[in-house]
Write a protein that holds these residues in place. Structure first.
Motif, PDB file in Angstrom:
ATOM      1  N   SER A  82     -10.780 -17.180  11.122  1.00 55.11           N
ATOM      2  CA  SER A  82      -9.718 -18.095  11.527  1.00 55.11           C
ATOM      3  C   SER A  82     -10.109 -18.431  12.916  1.00 55.11           C
ATOM      4  O   SER A  82      -9.406 -19.594  13.436  1.00 55.11           O
ATOM      5  CB  SER A  82      -8.467 -17.311  11.533  1.00 55.11           C
TER       6      SER A  82
ATOM      7  N   SER B 265      -3.798 -16.948  -0.275  1.00 56.64           N
ATOM      8  CA  SER B 265      -4.241 -17.313   0.842  1.00 56.64           C
ATOM      9  C   SER B 265      -3.740 -16.305   1.953  1.00 56.64           C
ATOM     10  O   SER B 265      -4.387 -16.145   2.921  1.00 56.64           O
ATOM     11  CB  SER B 265      -4.016 -18.808   1.286  1.00 56.64           C
TER      12      SER B 265
ATOM     13  N   THR C 252     -13.140 -17.833   2.699  1.00 55.93           N
ATOM     14  CA  THR C 252     -13.189 -18.183   4.057  1.00 55.93           C
ATOM     15  C   THR C 252     -14.044 -17.367   4.725  1.00 55.93           C
ATOM     16  O   THR C 252     -14.403 -17.469   5.758  1.00 55.93           O
ATOM     17  CB  THR C 252     -11.578 -17.956   4.658  1.00 55.93           C
TER      18      THR C 252
ATOM     19  N   GLN D  98     -16.691 -18.913   6.642  1.00 56.80           N
ATOM     20  CA  GLN D  98     -16.459 -19.480   7.959  1.00 56.80           C
ATOM     21  C   GLN D  98     -16.942 -18.499   9.123  1.00 56.80           C
ATOM     22  O   GLN D  98     -16.621 -19.220  10.305  1.00 56.80           O
ATOM     23  CB  GLN D  98     -14.967 -19.870   8.089  1.00 56.80           C
TER      24      GLN D  98
END
Length: 256
Positions: free
Chosen positions: A115, A186, A193, A196
């Motif tokens: 994140s 999620s 993710t 990322q």
């Protein structure tokens, strides 16, 4: 007996819960956040703390509902645990840190690094997968856990929970943990993710860890852009407890 000293211990208020953390080691040294596993507490890292605190300022956080932190009324999710860690780091004014996460703590670590809410210089995970398949045997096992079944299989864990937690309701707590473990939305596991993540990640796995099979670990390591992998012999899910000296040496070498 321990040969280390807690330099600071505090609880901060987040919505209707208090999140406990303590700090071990010299504040002038680089920070290393320690995130424990499910139905555990920061005491799970006591075996690593003496060695790691020689070189790092250890920020050990009791996850929401665990240890000395209260559960509150909100649904327990990996996303919420991630937000709690960010809140503690913001409170301490820490902009960049390394993270060590065991099991659920590693899942939170993946979410944090993906994140970019805070700068994670390096991430170490122990026994932590990045996804859970609903059709898997592990999903079926986790979904069937109850407060009673856990207390019967892990009486020491049950006892410690009641010793530490200021609002102990074990059955309600385990129900929330199971909801978190089986959350495939999620707010749960990082899943795709994970792509990322650009930073350096050390994945540690015990060779006898049923909950983090070798094929799953290799899939994760190969998917990460910059990863190292330690498959530790003669160790299970709690690899750091089964082989503390080896795990400490690998962590220290990775963090150099």
């Amino acid at each position: 007996m321990t040969n280390w000293t807690i330099e600071r211990q505090e609880s901060i208020q987040i919505d209707d819960v208090t999140i406990y953390f303590d700090i071990v080691g010299d504040s002038s040294k680089a920070p290393l956040v320690m995130l424990h596993g499910g139905v555990g507490s920061i005491e799970d890292f006591d075996v690593l703390t003496p060695s790691l605190s020689q070189d790092y300022q250890l920020i050990r956080i009791d996850s929401r509902g665990h240890g000395r932190s209260t559960l509150g009324s909100s649904e327990l999710t990996y996303q919420r645990l991630e937000q709690d860690v960010i809140a503690v780091l913001n409170y301490l004014g820490i902009k960049e840190t390394a993270v060590l996460g065991f099991s659920d703590g590693g899942v939170v670590g993946y979410r944090l690094m993906a994140s970019n809410s805070v700068i994670i210089s390096k991430l170490i995970t122990i026994g932590s997968d990045y996804k859970l398949e609903v059709s898997s045997t592990i999903y079926n096992i986790l979904s069937g856990v109850t407060g009673q079944s856990w207390s019967e299989k892990f009486p020491d864990s049950y006892r410690l929970f009641h010793e530490l937690n200021p609002e102990p309701n074990f059955d309600a707590f385990v129900a929330e943990i199971v909801r978190m473990w089986t959350d495939t939305t999620s707010s749960g596991y990082p899943a795709n993710t994970i792509d990322q993540i650009d930073g350096k990640v050390l994945v540690i796995r015990g060779d006898e860890d049923f909950f983090f099979p070798l094929p799953a670990a290799l899939e994760l390591v190969n998917r990460l852009k910059d990863s190292s992998f330690a498959n530790v012999p003669f160790a299970g899910h709690e690899t750091h407890k089964d082989q503390p000296e080896f795990v400490c040496s690998v962590i220290k070498q990775f963090l150099l």
